[in-house]
Design a protein around this motif. Sequence first.
Motif, short mmCIF file in Angstrom:
data_model
loop_
_atom_site.label_atom_id
_atom_site.label_comp_id
_atom_site.label_asym_id
_atom_site.label_seq_id
_atom_site.Cartn_x
_atom_site.Cartn_y
_atom_site.Cartn_z
N ALA A 1 -2.56 -0.84 -27.05
CA ALA A 1 -1.83 -1.56 -25.99
C ALA A 1 -0.88 -2.54 -26.65
N MET A 2 0.40 -2.23 -26.69
CA MET A 2 1.40 -3.09 -27.33
C MET A 2 2.06 -3.96 -26.28
N GLN A 3 1.69 -5.23 -26.24
CA GLN A 3 2.28 -6.14 -25.25
C GLN A 3 3.23 -7.09 -25.95
N ASP A 4 4.13 -7.64 -25.16
CA ASP A 4 5.00 -8.69 -25.71
C ASP A 4 4.12 -9.90 -26.05
N ALA A 5 4.64 -10.69 -27.00
CA ALA A 5 3.88 -11.88 -27.41
C ALA A 5 3.66 -12.79 -26.22
N GLY A 6 2.38 -13.15 -25.97
CA GLY A 6 2.05 -14.00 -24.83
C GLY A 6 1.18 -15.17 -25.28
N PRO A 7 0.63 -15.90 -24.30
CA PRO A 7 -0.15 -17.10 -24.65
C PRO A 7 -1.58 -16.79 -25.11
N GLN A 8 -1.98 -15.51 -25.14
CA GLN A 8 -3.36 -15.21 -25.56
C GLN A 8 -3.53 -15.57 -27.04
N THR A 9 -4.77 -15.90 -27.40
CA THR A 9 -5.04 -16.29 -28.79
C THR A 9 -4.87 -15.09 -29.71
N ALA A 10 -4.11 -15.28 -30.79
CA ALA A 10 -3.91 -14.21 -31.77
C ALA A 10 -4.99 -14.29 -32.85
N TYR A 11 -5.20 -15.47 -33.40
CA TYR A 11 -6.24 -15.62 -34.43
C TYR A 11 -6.75 -17.05 -34.40
N ILE A 12 -7.91 -17.28 -35.06
CA ILE A 12 -8.51 -18.62 -35.14
C ILE A 12 -8.69 -18.96 -36.61
N GLU A 13 -8.11 -20.10 -37.00
CA GLU A 13 -8.26 -20.58 -38.37
C GLU A 13 -9.21 -21.77 -38.36
N TYR A 14 -10.15 -21.79 -39.29
CA TYR A 14 -11.10 -22.90 -39.22
C TYR A 14 -10.64 -24.09 -40.05
N LYS A 15 -11.04 -25.27 -39.62
CA LYS A 15 -10.66 -26.51 -40.29
C LYS A 15 -11.88 -27.42 -40.32
N THR A 16 -12.11 -28.07 -41.46
CA THR A 16 -13.24 -29.00 -41.59
C THR A 16 -12.70 -30.43 -41.60
N SER A 17 -13.25 -31.25 -40.70
CA SER A 17 -12.79 -32.65 -40.65
C SER A 17 -13.45 -33.44 -41.76
N LYS A 18 -13.01 -34.68 -41.95
CA LYS A 18 -13.58 -35.48 -43.05
C LYS A 18 -15.04 -35.84 -42.78
N GLU A 19 -15.47 -35.75 -41.50
CA GLU A 19 -16.89 -35.99 -41.20
C GLU A 19 -17.73 -34.75 -41.49
N GLY A 20 -17.06 -33.61 -41.76
CA GLY A 20 -17.81 -32.39 -42.07
C GLY A 20 -17.92 -31.42 -40.92
N SER A 21 -17.50 -31.82 -39.71
CA SER A 21 -17.58 -30.89 -38.58
C SER A 21 -16.46 -29.85 -38.70
N THR A 22 -16.78 -28.64 -38.30
CA THR A 22 -15.81 -27.54 -38.41
C THR A 22 -15.33 -27.14 -37.02
N VAL A 23 -14.01 -27.04 -36.88
CA VAL A 23 -13.42 -26.61 -35.60
C VAL A 23 -12.54 -25.40 -35.85
N GLY A 24 -12.36 -24.61 -34.80
CA GLY A 24 -11.48 -23.44 -34.89
C GLY A 24 -10.14 -23.74 -34.25
N VAL A 25 -9.08 -23.61 -35.03
CA VAL A 25 -7.73 -23.86 -34.50
C VAL A 25 -7.19 -22.52 -33.99
N ALA A 26 -6.93 -22.45 -32.67
CA ALA A 26 -6.48 -21.19 -32.06
C ALA A 26 -4.95 -21.13 -32.07
N VAL A 27 -4.41 -20.01 -32.57
CA VAL A 27 -2.96 -19.79 -32.60
C VAL A 27 -2.65 -18.61 -31.69
N SER A 28 -1.74 -18.80 -30.75
CA SER A 28 -1.43 -17.73 -29.80
C SER A 28 -0.42 -16.75 -30.39
N HIS A 29 -0.27 -15.60 -29.73
CA HIS A 29 0.71 -14.58 -30.17
C HIS A 29 2.12 -15.14 -30.11
N VAL A 30 2.41 -15.89 -29.08
CA VAL A 30 3.78 -16.40 -28.94
C VAL A 30 4.05 -17.45 -30.02
#
Length: 1463
Positions: A408-437
């Motif tokens: 299913a080839m759709q035009d780039a939209g607001p859906q999440t394309a990938y999630i990159e993880y990031k660790t804060s200085k307190e040690g907690s890890t969050v996922g940064v979501a990047v959309s297709h657009v």
Amino acid sequence: MVLFLHQESCNGCFCCCYFCADVHTEAVQAALAKYKERKMPMPSKRRSVLTHASVEAYTPPDTSSASEDEGSLQRPGRLASAPLQSRPSVEPWPDPAIQGSSTSSSASSTSSHPGGQPAATPNLPSAPPDVTTGLVQHQHAYCERPQMASVRGVPRGCRGSFSLPVTGVPVNSRVSSKIQQLLNTLKRPKRPPLKEFFVDDFEELLEGELQQPDPNQPKPEGSQMVVLRGEPLAEGSWPPSLLAALQQWGTTQPRAPCLTALDTAGKAVYTLTYGKLWSRSLKLAYTLLNKLTNKNEPLLKPGDRVALVFPNSDPVMFMVAFYGCLLAELVPVPIEVPLTRKDAGSQQVGFLLGSCGVSLALTTDACQKGLPKAQTGEVVTFKGWPPLTWLVIDGKHLTKPPKDWHPAMQDAGPQTAYIEYKTSKEGSTVGVAVSHVSLLAQCQALTQACGYSEGKGWGGSPSILNRLHVVSIPYALMKANPLSWIQKVCVYKAQAALVKSRDMHWSLLAQRGQRDVSLSSLRLLIVADGANPWSISSCDAFLNVFQAKGLRPEVICPCASSPEALTVAIRRPPDLGGPPPRRAVLSMSGLSHGVIRVDKLSVLTVQDVGQVMPGANVCVVKVEGTPHLCKTDEVGEICVDSSATATAYYGLLGITKNVFETVPVTAGGAPVSDRPFTRTGLLGFIGPDDLVFVVGKLDGLMVVGFRRHNADDVVATALAVEPMKFVYRGRIAVFSVTVLHDDRIVLVAEQRPDASEEDSFQWMSRVLQAIDSIHQVGVYCLALVPANTLPKAPLGGIHVSEAKQRFLEGMLHPCNVLMCPHACVTNLPKPRQKQPEVGPASMIVGNLVAGKRIAQASGRELSHLEDSEQARKFLFLPDVLQWRAHTTPEHPLFLLLNAKGTVTSTATCVQLHKKAERVAAALMEKARLSSGAHVALVYPPGVDLIAAFYGCLYCGCVPVTVRPPHPQNLATTLPTVKMIVEVSKSACVLTTQAIMRLLRSKEAAATVDARTWPTILDTDDIPKKKVASIFRPPPPSPDVLAYLDFSVSTTGILAGVKMSHAATSALCRSIKLQCELYPSRQIAICLDPYCGLGFALWCLCSVYSGHQSVLVPPPELETNVSLWLWAVSQYKARVTFCSYSVMEMCARGLGAQTAALRGVNLSCVRTCMVVAEERPRIALTQSFSKLFRDLGLPARAVSTTFGCRVNVAICLQGTAGPDPTTVYVDMRALRHDRVRLVERGSPHSLPLTESGKILPGVKVIIAHTETRGPLGDSHLGEIWVSSPHNATGYYTVYGEEGLHADHFSARLSFGDTQTVWARTGFLGFLRRTELTDASGERHDALYVVGSLDETLELRGMRYHPIDIETSTSVIRAHRSIAECAVFTWTNLLVVVVELDGLEQDALDLVALVTNVVLEEHHLVVGVVVIVDPGVIPINSRGEKQRMHLRDGFLADQLDPIYVAYNM
């Protein structure tokens, strides 16, 4: 063609390498030159700790630790970067006077201490003045050591050989000289004015402690900035999505190279074409959607998250997996390959995978084989990770899709394309979501900013958009050959390269002798970490060397990026319309206040990171509070409004709103735009030509007392101090920990194994001075750890949040620690200033007005028994024993048990009488003693001791019970025996044959000359003789001396008190009434029989009351720990007595095996009393009750007693009366000599339980320690006691009359001034409870807080050592702390902790102990001493001998594992 070096994923861990601009190095060296060699006391360390392992056992840090100067990369000296005459386009800003590169400034710095001169060391006195409430110090050994017979610091006399130096410490003691050094160092504390008077309320306490901003700090003066708008995105024929671009190139240009992967030898192992990438991604997408099922349901649905687990050396498979997931409409979550179950940060990554709902992980065959396996062969479940299905995506495992299947080839939209993880200085890890657009917009912006055209360009996603050929250099190849990337630029004629400062630095170290290198093909050299303030020196040095090899200055393009905003800014080459590069020479001091200023003393040189990305708007807002726009000369957080930023933190709506939906406002509060901005986490400002400058990251920000410091800057300063010699350059972590409401800076570095202890300490001292001078901030803790032990981030950096976590948990295991709390902690409350005392009369009136009664209480009234014949019989104990021997001769009085539980000796009334007669006859005939002579009884616990005691009374001699010397420890125990014999003026020593031989042995002669002993008689084989008549004092004088009671107090003072016959019988009468003791009763006693209440219960009470005493000598418990409890059960004792040491032995030795105590039933016990001369230990008594509840011990049975030198039994629970009550007081108020009752569980609450009931005939009053006026109910003061069984005075050599009057004949200064009281020397308070006692009156409870002599006067407040040592404090700071003791020396607080663990863990305790004492008690620890278990001396009652410990420490006798002198 683009060259792409594998970089560390942007996961929030700090970069592993820092490069010092030479201007900064010069500033540091100039700052250090200002400091003269200041002698700091070096920590003392035991040799076994010194050598964690032999030097040969060390491997240098795995080169993944990114150390630039190791192995083949090492080169002597510092890399010189000459001024770049060839860069005329570089304009320094904002000071046009400073020309050229960052090396052109000769910076200097001044010491933060005026003049920078160390204070002259005064001549070391014979001993520093003591501050522990004026106690006179003495040399002691560990156990009850030789002491003068005196109390509370009054000068004492003693005969020749026993006059000890008053100092108690050898003048040349190594410890005292180090403490003197420490004091000299601390004479220059950098402290701001202290706050207002300390108050109790927590909220006010916080307000009082938080510092006020400096009114003279620099403030921003520029105008308000305006939003910076980037060039618009060019309208063009962009594909509708990134996948559409991939499909286009994969079908129209299938043979075009997409990605070339190299092996560790630099050979191209595989080139992925666009056709292959498209077809393999299709196969993976088809397999994921159609071939994975769970109970006949598809395992994955569009939008599900999938983990990508690939090594950085396999970019080909990663690219296939990434685009395969996008084609299947799945969301890839790339993570590092987990190597072990305990990887740094791995648990947090697992938490992220769980919160993203990941159940499938994609990997390669080779990688899957390398993962840790369980016994079943399956991949183990990593700690904190969700259960995962692992799918290998090598070609043979994938299914080719049918020809009619299309994704299913759709035009780039607001859906999440990938999630990159990031660790804060307190040690907690969050996922940064990047959309297709966003992904597409990012590619478009980079394409425009870098001027890419088809087939030429950069790496990553833009390569797909522009059909670029990427050559990936794996990290392992860079480690093996740092020049590999430059060689590949030449081979492939690459036009763009993406590198980090580290790669440039490494290539400089390795480039010598390299010819045929040409970088003329490069159009862009993008520096990925150009936002790092210290990348400028690498760029300068690299250009300086490689300009001759064809590198053009304008090619170098630093950029700034963050996980939230992706690429924020990039420098454009002039051919793309970029302005000339700029650099700023900034004041470090100004930056700490958030303003931009010029300073030639402590400088930071930063380069621009170019212009804003196309299609983006940028502004700078204040870091804290409402996001107001900054002024033009103010540093703030850079915010971006663009369609090319990430969209959210996955699943975290709250912080997503704060970061991704920020609305910057003007000073008037008006929003600057109708679109939200994204916070980048980068700190910086906008310079001339609209260039962006970055000075640090929010994650590296440390706010210390209103000033902001960047971790990267502090690391760079540390590296400028001779870094190559002692520590690994790339292995330094800086972070902050919160202690006492403020951030404290911690610096941890990996030490080289060949660096000597002294060199490392010298380096640490210089680092402290450099940071202090350059940044005007103190380092709280500087720790060096062995090589290769700091937690690693992926690709070898330091995992800073994990390092911080280990530091806080005491798991860092450093080999060197330097704490500087004196220099750093400037927000302590103001020392208490004692107000003029309120007079005693005013205090009474105040209490009356407040409706409070005077704190006075008494036990039951004793009826006047003296008139009857019976009472006269019971006035003298010898008469009582004689009477019992005639009336009930066979009644058993004593029964002695050994470790096996067998009865070793018994004594009926007549047996004891006859034994006593024999002893009396021997004293009169053999020793020729007359009445009134003093006799020392040196016996082990047993019936012989009791017989000898009554033998002395029979002939009118005065007995003195003395603990026998320990055969294995004669050197320390024998002098105490000798001293008591000397001081008590004993004319004879009674003992057993075995002890007599010991006293005259060669071993003993080495300590005490055998000829100096008085007459020694052994009583083992004395003939059976009767005495003609039992001695009776003349009729009207029951005050004749009965015996002397000698004891060493916890403050190390040997005090002997006189007990008259009247006091002795009154004491027995009170105990008899309180405990309801009759001839039919049996009581079990597990106490030492040498002094105090233990002696009275062992030797006196049975004879007086006629009950049977089951005697359990405490030393027997070392062989059989259950003996005492077994005896209580066996003899069904209703009443039993023990000491805290016995109770602790039982709790520790039997706690885990109560079920094994078969046949032990404690339900018979009505009261189990702990004999003590201290505050009740609630934690121990409660845990004892809980442990033995299963054996029938009643919940309310355990209680405590209270006695002291002036009266050995003031309180004793007994068998009647209400249960002991417990109250909770505020520990902070207690320091101010105030009692403030609080609820259980309140902050700083301290539980106090009453010390039993006041004995019959005893009166107690609470008096003010200084005015001696009476105090009101629930007021803290000294406990005074009046009773018939008070001791009659101290027995001293010359009879200290003043001392006697002070302690035994005190009178109130107001109110009832007639009654004569004895001062106990203990602080406490009386409180009337709601309970009723036996007489029907409301019960008055007495709460003992602690010994006045033991309190520590610090900062104008009174601290009780037990409060610092126990409860929430030191003892709980780390699981390896077995015991703790504190004392003061020259106004320094010394904390001694026993380490119950490995010696290499010892240094972890230093910071934890310092932290907890600061947090809980607002005290700065001066010295932390770590010793082996059992070193802290404890007396027979289980009380710590802190003064003995202090003297042992100062005389350097403790053999400590480690001694840390806090700066």
